[in-house]
Scaffold this active site. Structure first.
Site, PDB file in Angstrom:
ATOM      1  CG  HIS A  30       7.665   1.656  -1.057  1.00  0.00           C
ATOM      2  ND1 HIS A  30       8.958   2.078  -0.295  1.00  0.00           N
ATOM      3  CD2 HIS A  30       7.537   2.608  -2.151  1.00  0.00           C
ATOM      4  CE1 HIS A  30       9.275   3.268  -0.971  1.00  0.00           C
ATOM      5  NE2 HIS A  30       8.480   3.551  -2.071  1.00  0.00           N
ATOM      6  N   GLY A  64       2.437   8.010  -6.415  1.00  0.00           N
ATOM      7  CA  GLY A  64       1.871   6.889  -5.637  1.00  0.00           C
ATOM      8  C   GLY A  64       2.411   6.870  -4.118  1.00  0.00           C
ATOM      9  CG  LEU A  96       6.016  10.959  -2.356  1.00  0.00           C
ATOM     10  CD1 LEU A  96       4.624  10.679  -2.031  1.00  0.00           C
ATOM     11  CD2 LEU A  96       6.273  12.519  -2.599  1.00  0.00           C
ATOM     12  CD  GLN A 122       6.372   5.651  -0.221  1.00  0.00           C
ATOM     13  OE1 GLN A 122       5.342   5.016  -0.732  1.00  0.00           O
ATOM     14  NE2 GLN A 122       6.914   6.681  -0.356  1.00  0.00           N
ATOM     15  CD  GLU A 176       4.119   4.091  -4.600  1.00  0.00           C
ATOM     16  OE1 GLU A 176       4.409   3.714  -3.346  1.00  0.00           O
ATOM     17  OE2 GLU A 176       4.598   5.034  -5.245  1.00  0.00           O
TER      18      GLU A 176
END
Length: 177
Positions: free
Chosen positions: A138, A46, A93, A51, A135
């Site tokens: 975020h 994801g 990540l 990001q 996600e």
């Protein structure tokens, strides 16, 4: 398609509240495609727009083994959570090398728009439910370590700092050769 640079914690963009997407155009479709390529190359399951430095409510996810079930969520929001919870080990990540256990609802329903602006709903369980919640966090400026106790978060952030220093040292050594 272009691979995008991934923003690393504690970059301030990761703490921002993202704005809704209002333009459903080729630029949005290209960003989503570039995000998907970046996610697959990382490799990850994801990736949220912040990001890659974009403060838009856009997420790409693919939890399939074959990496052929891309789910693009524009302006997503969770409309239902199960009472049952599950503890899963999560990584990110934007926090490379950091993994920790996070407790989340086992199932969620997400309502979102596709790249053409059409609304849809999806019931999610298992890894997909975890990934959707991770996600979407975020998009509200939350990273998974924010769900941990202060002690665990501090431990993980010290580890991240150490990993960054080691990577910097390796780069310097290879450049001096």
């Amino acid at each position: 398609m272009a691979k995008l640079p991934i923003v690393i914690y504690p970059n301030p963009v990761l703490a921002e509240h993202c704005t809704p997407v209002t333009e459903f155009d080729e630029k949005l479709a290209q960003l989503a495609a570039d995000m998907a390529e970046t996610m697959y190359a990382a490799p990850g399951v994801g990736l949220a727009a912040p990001q890659v430095g974009k403060t838009l409510r856009l997420v790409v996810i693919d939890v399939s083994e074959e990496k052929n079930q891309l789910l693009t969520l524009v302006n997503p929001r969770i409309t239902a959570y199960s009472e049952e919870t599950k503890v899963c080990e999560e990584g990110c990540l934007s926090l490379p090398g950091i993994w920790d256990k996070v407790k989340r609802p086992a199932e969620v329903t997400v309502r979102a728009q596709d790249l053409q602006g059409n609304f849809f709903e999806k019931d999610c369980d298992g890894l997909l439910a975890v990934c959707v919640q991770h996600e979407l966090d975020h998009l509200d400026g939350v990273v998974f370590v924010d769900h941990l106790s202060r002690l665990k978060k501090d431990r993980d952030l010290k580890k991240l700092h150490k990993l960054k220093l080691e990577a910097k040292k390796k780069r310097a050594e290879s450049e001096s050769r």
